[in-house]
Design an enzyme around this catalytic site. Structure first.
Site, PDB file in Angstrom:
ATOM      1  N   SER A 182       0.739  -0.561  -0.323  1.00 34.97           N
ATOM      2  CA  SER A 182      -0.264  -0.190   0.661  1.00 34.97           C
ATOM      3  C   SER A 182       0.967   1.283  -0.828  1.00 34.97           C
ATOM      4  CB  SER A 182      -1.231  -0.724   1.345  1.00 34.97           C
ATOM      5  OG  SER A 182      -1.703   1.464   1.095  1.00 34.97           O
TER       6      SER A 182
ATOM      7  N   LYS B  90      -3.763  -7.571   3.072  1.00 36.43           N
ATOM      8  CA  LYS B  90      -3.967  -7.011   2.313  1.00 36.43           C
ATOM      9  C   LYS B  90      -5.367  -6.010   1.020  1.00 36.43           C
ATOM     10  CE  LYS B  90      -2.685  -2.430  -0.094  1.00 36.43           C
ATOM     11  NZ  LYS B  90      -3.335  -2.504  -1.737  1.00 36.43           N
TER      12      LYS B  90
ATOM     13  N   ASN C  36      -8.232  -3.705   1.675  1.00 35.89           N
ATOM     14  CA  ASN C  36      -8.833  -2.891   0.600  1.00 35.89           C
ATOM     15  C   ASN C  36      -9.849  -3.005   0.849  1.00 35.89           C
ATOM     16  OD1 ASN C  36      -5.867  -2.212  -0.093  1.00 35.89           O
ATOM     17  ND2 ASN C  36      -6.269  -3.206  -2.747  1.00 35.89           N
TER      18      ASN C  36
END
Length: 326
Positions: A121, A189, A193
């Site tokens: 990120s 991750k 998101n």
């Protein structure tokens, strides 16, 4: 350390630049020769093919793939499996589905090749700010790669220390973390998101309410002509809802108060969908995250000011181009 990078787009190229700036070496390859040339001029070693890149790497070789999720990454990992040897390491830093990581890791392990998945990120700001990384893989491989991750991470910066973290992994305070076995990095991750979708949707809907407070459908004495840019700015200063997303929102509104340059048709990268699927598998209720994903689907039919806000935020942190078509 020396690393090979495949894919020199918005994030791959800047990952290489950040590593070069911290004294590491990089051998690079991309289908676009101009991207390779640009980085060789900045100190990287260029390659005309993946095979050539592998030949130029010292053993144990480290190869980072920074390509879009799906078939292109599948083919690239398969090719690397035929070029690398036991002890080498493959890193997938794209937005890969975590179950694909588990499968690929098992296939490469049969050849003694180690696989590490890195949920990355930071978007287009990673070169300057550093990258927050969520890392899955066997401990020995992740520990070996630590100098690379430390160079890419943002570091402690000016963020105050969290009380009560004694005995917890100090790497988390630097902006990177070994989350567990292969697949866990991209899983974390993926959920990150999904949460991002929900946060963005909340800001978008809130600003849509503010903007329509001067609607002709309201009693005249209840109409307010509110300044969106100023409200975003004041919320950045000590508000409980301050965040980097709000910073990007304030910047977009200051440049273009009506967001007329965005059409509000909001794409999704796939990770929001995967997050919802994971919630279904685990029987976890995700009312906000699922609603945020469905709002993106609806945005492709007609658009609100709030959806233009979503487009502006995506452009701000990731360079995702959803500009208004002429």
């Amino acid at each position: 350390m020396q690393l090979g990078m495949i894919g020199l787009g918005r994030m791959g190229g800047n990952i290489v630049r950040r590593l070069l700036g911290h004294g590491h070496q990089a051998v690079v390859y991309d289908l676009a020769p101009a991207a390779v040339t640009a980085l060789t001029e900045e100190g990287a070693t260029g390659s005309g093919s993946v095979a050539e890149m592998v030949r130029k790497l010292d053993k144990p070789r480290i190869v980072w793939s920074m390509l879009p999720a799906g078939e292109i990454t599948e083919k690239q990992i398969t090719e690397l499996g035929g070029l690398l040897e036991a002890g080498d390491i493959v890193i997938d830093g794209g937005n890969t589905f975590y179950k694909d990581d588990i499968r690929r890791a098992a296939a490469l392990a049969e050849k003694g090749i180690r696989y590490v998945d890195v949920g990355t990120s930071g978007g287009v700001w990673g070169l300057e700010r550093g990258y927050c990384m969520m890392i899955g893989g066997e401990k020995e491989a992740v520990d070996y790669l630590d100098p690379i991750f430390q160079a890419l991470a943002p570091g402690k910066g000016s963020i105050p220390a969290t009380e009560g973290r004694d005995g917890l992994d100090p790497r988390a305070e630097l902006g990177y973390l070994h989350t567990g076995p292969c697949g866990s990095g991209h899983f974390v991750k993926m959920v990150h998101n999904g949460i991002e979708y929900g946060l963005m949707q909340a800001y978008a809907e809130g600003f849509d309410i503010l903007r329509h407070k001067n609607s002709a459908d309201l009693p005249e004495n209840e109409r307010f002509d509110l300044n969106m840019a100023d409200i975003a700015e004041v919320w950045r200063r000590g508000s409980v809802i301050s965040s980097w997303l709000l910073d990007l929102t304030a910047s977009a509104l200051a440049r273009e108060p009506d967001l007329s340059g965005f059409d509000g048709k909001v794409d999704d990268s796939g990770e929001g969908r995967w997050t919802i699927n994971a919630a279904i598998e685990e029987a976890v209720s995700v009312n906000v995250l699922s609603a945020a994903l469905f709002a993106r689907f609806r945005s492709r039919q007609d658009n609100t000011f709030g959806e233009k806000m979503l487009s502006a935020m995506r452009y701000g942190f990731g360079g995702h181009v959803e500009k208004k078509e002429e």
